[in-house]
Scaffold this motif. Structure first.
Motif, PDB file in Angstrom:
ATOM      1  N   ASP A 110       0.879  -1.173   0.000  1.00 26.02           N
ATOM      2  CA  ASP A 110       0.000   0.000   0.000  1.00 26.02           C
ATOM      3  C   ASP A 110       0.915   1.222   0.000  1.00 26.02           C
ATOM      4  N   PRO A 111       1.074   1.912  -1.134  1.00 24.49           N
ATOM      5  CA  PRO A 111       2.056   2.997  -1.238  1.00 24.49           C
ATOM      6  C   PRO A 111       1.518   4.294  -0.632  1.00 24.49           C
ATOM      7  N   VAL A 112       1.452   4.332   0.673  1.00 18.49           N
ATOM      8  CA  VAL A 112       0.828   5.456   1.376  1.00 18.49           C
ATOM      9  C   VAL A 112       1.663   6.724   1.214  1.00 18.49           C
ATOM     10  N   MET A 113       1.042   7.749   0.630  1.00 19.33           N
ATOM     11  CA  MET A 113       1.705   9.044   0.449  1.00 19.33           C
ATOM     12  C   MET A 113       0.806  10.197   0.854  1.00 19.33           C
ATOM     13  N   GLY A 114      -0.482  10.101   0.525  1.00 18.75           N
ATOM     14  CA  GLY A 114      -1.402  11.194   0.793  1.00 18.75           C
ATOM     15  C   GLY A 114      -2.664  11.009  -0.017  1.00 18.75           C
ATOM     16  N   ASN A 115      -3.368  12.110  -0.237  1.00 14.87           N
ATOM     17  CA  ASN A 115      -4.576  12.073  -1.046  1.00 14.87           C
ATOM     18  C   ASN A 115      -4.801  13.427  -1.690  1.00 14.87           C
ATOM     19  N   ALA A 116      -5.763  13.484  -2.594  1.00 12.44           N
ATOM     20  CA  ALA A 116      -5.978  14.701  -3.371  1.00 12.44           C
ATOM     21  C   ALA A 116      -6.374  15.886  -2.491  1.00 12.44           C
ATOM     22  N   LYS A 117      -7.092  15.633  -1.399  1.00 13.55           N
ATOM     23  CA  LYS A 117      -7.563  16.731  -0.542  1.00 13.55           C
ATOM     24  C   LYS A 117      -6.481  17.223   0.397  1.00 13.55           C
ATOM     25  N   SER A 118      -5.726  16.307   0.979  1.00 14.83           N
ATOM     26  CA  SER A 118      -4.723  16.675   1.984  1.00 14.83           C
ATOM     27  C   SER A 118      -3.336  16.868   1.402  1.00 14.83           C
ATOM     28  N   GLY A 119      -3.111  16.390   0.179  1.00 13.96           N
ATOM     29  CA  GLY A 119      -1.772  16.412  -0.384  1.00 13.96           C
ATOM     30  C   GLY A 119      -0.914  15.318   0.215  1.00 13.96           C
ATOM     31  N   CYS A 120       0.387  15.462   0.079  1.00 10.77           N
ATOM     32  CA  CYS A 120       1.328  14.443   0.556  1.00 10.77           C
ATOM     33  C   CYS A 120       1.591  14.656   2.045  1.00 10.77           C
ATOM     34  N   PHE A 121       1.453  13.598   2.851  1.00  4.97           N
ATOM     35  CA  PHE A 121       1.637  13.753   4.292  1.00  4.97           C
ATOM     36  C   PHE A 121       2.727  12.845   4.857  1.00  4.97           C
ATOM     37  N   VAL A 122       3.605  12.343   3.991  1.00  8.05           N
ATOM     38  CA  VAL A 122       4.735  11.540   4.449  1.00  8.05           C
ATOM     39  C   VAL A 122       6.018  12.355   4.274  1.00  8.05           C
ATOM     40  N   ALA A 123       7.111  11.848   4.812  1.00  4.87           N
ATOM     41  CA  ALA A 123       8.401  12.528   4.665  1.00  4.87           C
ATOM     42  C   ALA A 123       8.722  12.719   3.186  1.00  4.87           C
ATOM     43  N   PRO A 124       9.376  13.835   2.832  1.00  5.28           N
ATOM     44  CA  PRO A 124       9.592  14.160   1.417  1.00  5.28           C
ATOM     45  C   PRO A 124      10.294  13.075   0.619  1.00  5.28           C
ATOM     46  N   GLU A 125      11.112  12.276   1.281  1.00  3.75           N
ATOM     47  CA  GLU A 125      11.872  11.248   0.564  1.00  3.75           C
ATOM     48  C   GLU A 125      11.046  10.000   0.257  1.00  3.75           C
ATOM     49  N   ILE A 126       9.940   9.822   0.983  1.00  2.84           N
ATOM     50  CA  ILE A 126       9.202   8.557   0.900  1.00  2.84           C
ATOM     51  C   ILE A 126       8.590   8.307  -0.479  1.00  2.84           C
ATOM     52  N   PRO A 127       7.907   9.272  -1.115  1.00  5.81           N
ATOM     53  CA  PRO A 127       7.292   8.975  -2.416  1.00  5.81           C
ATOM     54  C   PRO A 127       8.288   8.463  -3.460  1.00  5.81           C
ATOM     55  N   ASP A 128       9.462   9.093  -3.539  1.00  3.40           N
ATOM     56  CA  ASP A 128      10.458   8.629  -4.507  1.00  3.40           C
ATOM     57  C   ASP A 128      10.946   7.230  -4.149  1.00  3.40           C
ATOM     58  N   LEU A 129      11.122   6.972  -2.867  1.00  4.76           N
ATOM     59  CA  LEU A 129      11.548   5.643  -2.424  1.00  4.76           C
ATOM     60  C   LEU A 129      10.527   4.588  -2.822  1.00  4.76           C
ATOM     61  N   LEU A 130       9.249   4.890  -2.592  1.00  5.66           N
ATOM     62  CA  LEU A 130       8.198   3.951  -2.955  1.00  5.66           C
ATOM     63  C   LEU A 130       8.208   3.679  -4.451  1.00  5.66           C
ATOM     64  N   ARG A 131       8.275   4.743  -5.231  1.00  5.99           N
ATOM     65  CA  ARG A 131       8.214   4.602  -6.688  1.00  5.99           C
ATOM     66  C   ARG A 131       9.420   3.845  -7.240  1.00  5.99           C
ATOM     67  N   ASP A 132      10.604   4.191  -6.768  1.00  5.54           N
ATOM     68  CA  ASP A 132      11.826   3.684  -7.400  1.00  5.54           C
ATOM     69  C   ASP A 132      12.323   2.378  -6.808  1.00  5.54           C
ATOM     70  N   ARG A 133      12.030   2.137  -5.534  1.00  2.09           N
ATOM     71  CA  ARG A 133      12.635   0.975  -4.876  1.00  2.09           C
ATOM     72  C   ARG A 133      11.614  -0.074  -4.446  1.00  2.09           C
ATOM     73  N   VAL A 134      10.488   0.384  -3.901  1.00  2.00           N
ATOM     74  CA  VAL A 134       9.569  -0.563  -3.266  1.00  2.00           C
ATOM     75  C   VAL A 134       8.562  -1.126  -4.265  1.00  2.00           C
ATOM     76  N   VAL A 135       7.835  -0.261  -4.969  1.00  2.00           N
ATOM     77  CA  VAL A 135       6.772  -0.713  -5.875  1.00  2.00           C
ATOM     78  C   VAL A 135       7.276  -1.699  -6.938  1.00  2.00           C
ATOM     79  N   PRO A 136       8.466  -1.511  -7.518  1.00  2.00           N
ATOM     80  CA  PRO A 136       8.929  -2.489  -8.514  1.00  2.00           C
ATOM     81  C   PRO A 136       9.073  -3.911  -7.970  1.00  2.00           C
ATOM     82  N   ASN A 137       9.151  -4.064  -6.659  1.00  2.00           N
ATOM     83  CA  ASN A 137       9.260  -5.397  -6.057  1.00  2.00           C
ATOM     84  C   ASN A 137       7.916  -5.981  -5.649  1.00  2.00           C
ATOM     85  N   ALA A 138       6.837  -5.222  -5.854  1.00  2.00           N
ATOM     86  CA  ALA A 138       5.520  -5.653  -5.385  1.00  2.00           C
ATOM     87  C   ALA A 138       4.793  -6.485  -6.433  1.00  2.00           C
TER      88      ALA A 138
END
Length: 282
Positions: A110-138
């Motif tokens: 579950d690539p938790v980052m945020g939502n359209a109403k609240s925007g991104c609510f995780v640490a700034p580095e997390i979205p790139d980490l999810l996209r580049d490192r984690v999701v490709p292994n899912a």
């Protein structure tokens, strides 16, 4: 079925493992919860207490589970909110070790980052980490529409553009993509949809939209879908079971007037989904 669930935990309320574990247990799943934070409450309150658990400590707990001989029995690894940057590498390493012990195991992210109403609510580095490192292994990912857009560099809105974004996400590695909140412009404004795509097809399901934000409902959604899909390998059935259970949970919570999910009170909706919504092929 046995699931290794690597997520946050809270003492008060229900998000992360504190939302996922009980519904999974209620449908007969053996859960091994590994917590990445131990907060007093979810961060939506604006104030919380408790520790962020270091990647090294999370890794130690996972290694201890491995040393008990559990990895060959794990059917699904589930991950959600990642509080710190190093957690992603710990999760990916755990997934690889579980799959070495059980090649049939699935990784549901579950690539938790945020939502359209609240925007991104995780640490700034997390979205790139999810996209580049984690999701490709899912094998399975469960983004909302906002998160799907970030992962793929697109702006999914219509059904067609959302499906195109899903295919871009599938090209990154996951074979199963569940979009947990599709709000296309041409829908009935009093409804919300979920969309799932796998190698066998594409299905969408529509439920009433409740005027209520339920923290943790996405964590329940990801957990139940991962379990139902892991058991049946049937995306349509897993979507129908999940949508039924989660809608009834959120509706019960809304009618209760409480802010926190009425997770225990809704337990029969997990064990015996009413299947009141039908997924249609798209």
């Amino acid at each position: 079925m046995k699931i290794l669930s690597i997520q946050s935990a809270v003492a008060y309320g229900h998000v992360g493992n504190s939302a996922a574990v009980f519904p999974l247990q209620r449908i007969g799943v053996e859960v091994i919860p590994v917590n990445t934070v131990n907060f007093s409450n979810h961060t939506g309150y604006g104030a919380w207490r408790g520790p962020l658990i270091s990647p090294e400590q999370v890794g130690e707990v996972i290694t201890g589970v491995e040393e008990r001989g559990a990895f060959p029995q794990i059917d699904v690894v589930l991950s959600g909110y990642q509080g710190g940057v190093g957690i992603g590498d710990v999760i990916v390493d755990a997934v690889q070790r579980v799959k070495a012990a059980n090649p049939d195991a699935l990784y549901a992210c579950d690539p938790v980052m945020g939502n359209a109403k609240s925007g991104c609510f995780v640490a700034p580095e997390i979205p790139d980490l999810l996209r580049d490192r984690v999701v490709p292994n899912a094998d399975i990912i469960t983004p909302n529409q906002f998160e799907l857009g970030f992962l793929t560099g697109t702006e999914p809105a219509s059904l067609e553009s959302t499906l195109a974004s899903v295919e871009l996400a599938r090209a990154m590695g996951p074979s199963v993509v569940l979009v947990t909140s599709v709000e296309r412009p041409d829908r009935d404004p009093e409804t919300i949809e979920m969309l799932v795509v796998d190698d066998a097809g594409r299905w969408i399901i529509q439920t009433p939209l409740l005027p209520f934000k339920a923290n943790g409902s996405g964590d329940v959604t990801a957990a139940l879908f991962a379990a139902h899909y892991g058991e049946t390998r049937d995306a349509k059935l897993a979507l129908e079971r999940t949508a039924s259970s989660v809608f009834d949970l959120v509706e019960l919570t809304y009618r209760s007037g409480q802010r926190e999910l009425q997770l225990v009170e809704a337990q029969e909706f997990y064990a015996n989904p009413r299947l009141q919504f039908t997924a249609t092929a798209v």
